[in-house]
Design a protein around this motif. Structure first.
Motif, PDB file in Angstrom:
ATOM      1  N   ILE A 101       0.825  -1.203  -0.112  1.00 38.77           N
ATOM      2  CA  ILE A 101      -0.115  -0.015  -0.041  1.00 38.77           C
ATOM      3  C   ILE A 101       0.726   1.276   0.056  1.00 38.77           C
ATOM      4  CG2 ILE A 101      -1.796   1.222   1.354  1.00 38.77           C
ATOM      5  CD1 ILE A 101      -2.699  -1.571   2.654  1.00 38.77           C
ATOM      6  N   ILE A 103       1.927   4.872   0.476  1.00 38.74           N
ATOM      7  CA  ILE A 103       1.389   5.879   1.522  1.00 38.74           C
ATOM      8  C   ILE A 103       2.746   7.158   1.352  1.00 38.74           C
ATOM      9  CG2 ILE A 103       0.985   6.973   4.048  1.00 38.74           C
ATOM     10  CD1 ILE A 103      -0.090   4.053   4.782  1.00 38.74           C
ATOM     11  N   PHE A 114       0.726  12.201   6.662  1.00 42.76           N
ATOM     12  CA  PHE A 114       0.414  11.066   5.747  1.00 42.76           C
ATOM     13  C   PHE A 114      -0.601  11.171   4.706  1.00 42.76           C
ATOM     14  CE2 PHE A 114       2.345  10.446   9.994  1.00 42.76           C
ATOM     15  CZ  PHE A 114       3.571   9.903   9.573  1.00 42.76           C
ATOM     16  N   ASN A 115      -0.346  10.848   3.420  1.00 41.18           N
ATOM     17  CA  ASN A 115      -1.257  10.891   2.366  1.00 41.18           C
ATOM     18  C   ASN A 115      -1.622   9.581   2.062  1.00 41.18           C
ATOM     19  OD1 ASN A 115      -1.583  13.856   2.305  1.00 41.18           O
ATOM     20  ND2 ASN A 115       0.489  14.040   1.702  1.00 41.18           N
ATOM     21  N   TYR A 116      -2.848   9.226   2.125  1.00 39.97           N
ATOM     22  CA  TYR A 116      -3.188   7.654   2.071  1.00 39.97           C
ATOM     23  C   TYR A 116      -3.879   7.697   0.534  1.00 39.97           C
ATOM     24  CZ  TYR A 116      -2.668   7.351   7.034  1.00 39.97           C
ATOM     25  OH  TYR A 116      -2.063   7.266   8.288  1.00 39.97           O
ATOM     26  N   GLN A 118      -6.567   6.643  -0.618  1.00 36.64           N
ATOM     27  CA  GLN A 118      -8.101   6.950  -0.503  1.00 36.64           C
ATOM     28  C   GLN A 118      -8.250   8.486  -0.591  1.00 36.64           C
ATOM     29  OE1 GLN A 118      -6.681   4.745   1.179  1.00 36.64           O
ATOM     30  NE2 GLN A 118      -7.656   2.962   0.990  1.00 36.64           N
ATOM     31  N   SER A 121      -5.548  12.810   4.296  1.00 31.43           N
ATOM     32  CA  SER A 121      -4.365  13.725   4.426  1.00 31.43           C
ATOM     33  C   SER A 121      -4.179  13.611   6.031  1.00 31.43           C
ATOM     34  CB  SER A 121      -4.358  14.787   3.702  1.00 31.43           C
ATOM     35  OG  SER A 121      -2.958  15.661   3.940  1.00 31.43           O
ATOM     36  N   LEU A 125      -0.369   8.202  11.486  1.00 34.56           N
ATOM     37  CA  LEU A 125      -0.048   6.792  10.859  1.00 34.56           C
ATOM     38  C   LEU A 125      -0.791   5.978  11.324  1.00 34.56           C
ATOM     39  CD1 LEU A 125       1.585   5.795   8.374  1.00 34.56           C
ATOM     40  CD2 LEU A 125       3.500   5.301   9.890  1.00 34.56           C
ATOM     41  N   LEU A 127      -2.106   2.110  10.239  1.00 33.40           N
ATOM     42  CA  LEU A 127      -1.761   0.911   9.195  1.00 33.40           C
ATOM     43  C   LEU A 127      -2.536  -0.450   9.635  1.00 33.40           C
ATOM     44  CD1 LEU A 127       2.222   1.467   9.748  1.00 33.40           C
ATOM     45  CD2 LEU A 127       0.612   2.232   7.912  1.00 33.40           C
ATOM     46  N   VAL A 133       3.325  -2.155   3.564  1.00 35.98           N
ATOM     47  CA  VAL A 133       3.186  -0.927   3.314  1.00 35.98           C
ATOM     48  C   VAL A 133       4.470  -0.145   2.864  1.00 35.98           C
ATOM     49  CG1 VAL A 133       2.772   1.380   4.331  1.00 35.98           C
ATOM     50  CG2 VAL A 133       1.502  -0.618   5.463  1.00 35.98           C
ATOM     51  N   TYR A 202      -8.836  -0.377   9.412  1.00 38.79           N
ATOM     52  CA  TYR A 202      -7.938   0.533   8.676  1.00 38.79           C
ATOM     53  C   TYR A 202      -8.666   1.153   7.586  1.00 38.79           C
ATOM     54  CZ  TYR A 202      -4.812   2.020   5.001  1.00 38.79           C
ATOM     55  OH  TYR A 202      -4.322   2.725   4.018  1.00 38.79           O
ATOM     56  N   VAL A 206      -9.752   5.101   7.030  1.00 43.42           N
ATOM     57  CA  VAL A 206      -9.108   6.017   6.078  1.00 43.42           C
ATOM     58  C   VAL A 206     -10.144   6.420   5.264  1.00 43.42           C
ATOM     59  CG1 VAL A 206      -8.798   4.313   4.076  1.00 43.42           C
ATOM     60  CG2 VAL A 206      -6.969   5.649   4.761  1.00 43.42           C
TER      61      VAL A 206
END
Ligand code: CUA
Length: 312
Positions: A101, A103, A114-116, A118, A121, A125, A127, A133, A202, A206
């Motif tokens: 994944i 990130i 942290f910019n995921y 989906q 932002s 964090l 997970l 990851v 998670y 997210v």
């Protein structure tokens, strides 16, 4: 096996066990060599000590080919074995699996974002357990370093380029994330928590965060950004001075600056201070704020202004 070596922190990623085992093997080998060498130094010192003032040196032994080959070849084989093993481990740590994944991580004085995938932002964090990851990291200003001891991962985060890191969390729980490169006054304040949760949890988190500002008032958006963008590292909302001036009760007041004429704190001043923080530094402060130009939308800047106004 899940034995932590001596004082090491708990093992919470796929790399932890093998790295700890490597450390234990190196440590044991070094201890054996240290003890062996120390023993012979003391033993030979006693054995070949001059017994009387007139005694001459004993017969000189110049060398022993067989012995020298043995003590050169055996360590060579051991070291090459350790090298091959270490190289294999290094390559494994550098190359992320394809299904990891992604990130994106942005470090700046003195916060992490942290910019995921989906769209969320977040300063946090979170997970999923058992999923690989891959972190793609960069810095807005100086060199920071991303470090999670329980995962046994550490990587410098640099301005103007990307560095990456991958791992698989193997334990549910909350772990420490540190900045491991001195980056200024609030370096020690770059400590955060890493939360490892079940995959379903998670995903729910997210997706919720990705839609988090929908339906919020500007003031609420500002309040969210206050912690999310790390404003809270330097500005308090309780009236105490931090690295920067407090936000409490400041809106509408008259301020003196390090240079130039005094002025009132209004919308324009707040906006300018976000995009060009060093234009008007409040008297008595060092002017340490990085620019947030391009990192906040107009709606977000309006939100921060509304939030500052609300803290009377
Ligand atoms: Cu960032 Cu130290």
């Amino acid at each position: 096996m899940n034995k932590t070596f001596f004082w090491m922190p708990e093992q919470a990623s796929n790399f932890a066990e093998s790295l700890d085992r490597g450390l234990a093997i190196y440590f044991t080998l070094a201890a054996i060599v240290l003890l062996g060498v120390s023993f012979f130094i003391i033993y030979f010192t006693a054995k070949y000590m001059r017994k009387s003032p007139g005694q001459l040196a004993q017969a000189q032994i110049t060398h022993n080919t067989k012995l020298e080959i043995i003590w050169a070849v055996i360590p060579f084989i051991i070291f090459m074995g350790l090298f091959a093993w270490g190289l294999k481990g290094y390559i494994n740590m550098r190359v992320a699996p394809n299904d990891a994944i992604p990130i994106n991580v942005v470090a700046q004085k003195w916060s992490w974002t942290f910019n995921y995938p989906q769209g969320a932002s977040e300063p946090e964090l979170v997970l999923p357990l058992g999923k690989s990851v891959k972190l793609i990291m960069t810095s807005r200003d100086v060199i920071h370093s991303f470090y999670i001891p329980a995962f046994r991962v550490k990587q410098d985060v640099l301005p103007n380029r990307y560095t990456t890191l991958w791992f698989t969390p193997t334990k549910i729980g909350t772990f420490h994330l540190f900045c491991a490169e001195y980056c200024g006054t609030q370096h020690s304040g770059m400590i955060r928590s890493v939360k490892v949760v079940e995959e379903s949890e998670y995903m729910a988190w997210v997706v919720e965060k990705a839609n988090s500002t929908a339906g919020m008032s500007p003031e609420e958006i500002g309040k969210t950004l206050y912690t999310k963008k790390g404003c809270n590292a330097c500005h308090t909302v309780d009236g105490n001075a931090g690295i920067g001036p407090t936000w409490k009760g400041t809106f509408g007041t008259q301020r003196e600056f390090a240079a130039g004429a005094p002025a009132a704190i209004d919308e324009n001043y707040v906006r300018e201070s976000i995009t060009d923080p060093l234009a008007k530094v409040v008297k008595g402060f060092a002017g340490a704020m990085p620019s947030y130009k391009g990192q906040l939308t107009d709606a977000e800047i309006d939100g921060i202004i509304a939030y500052i106004k609300s803290i009377k």
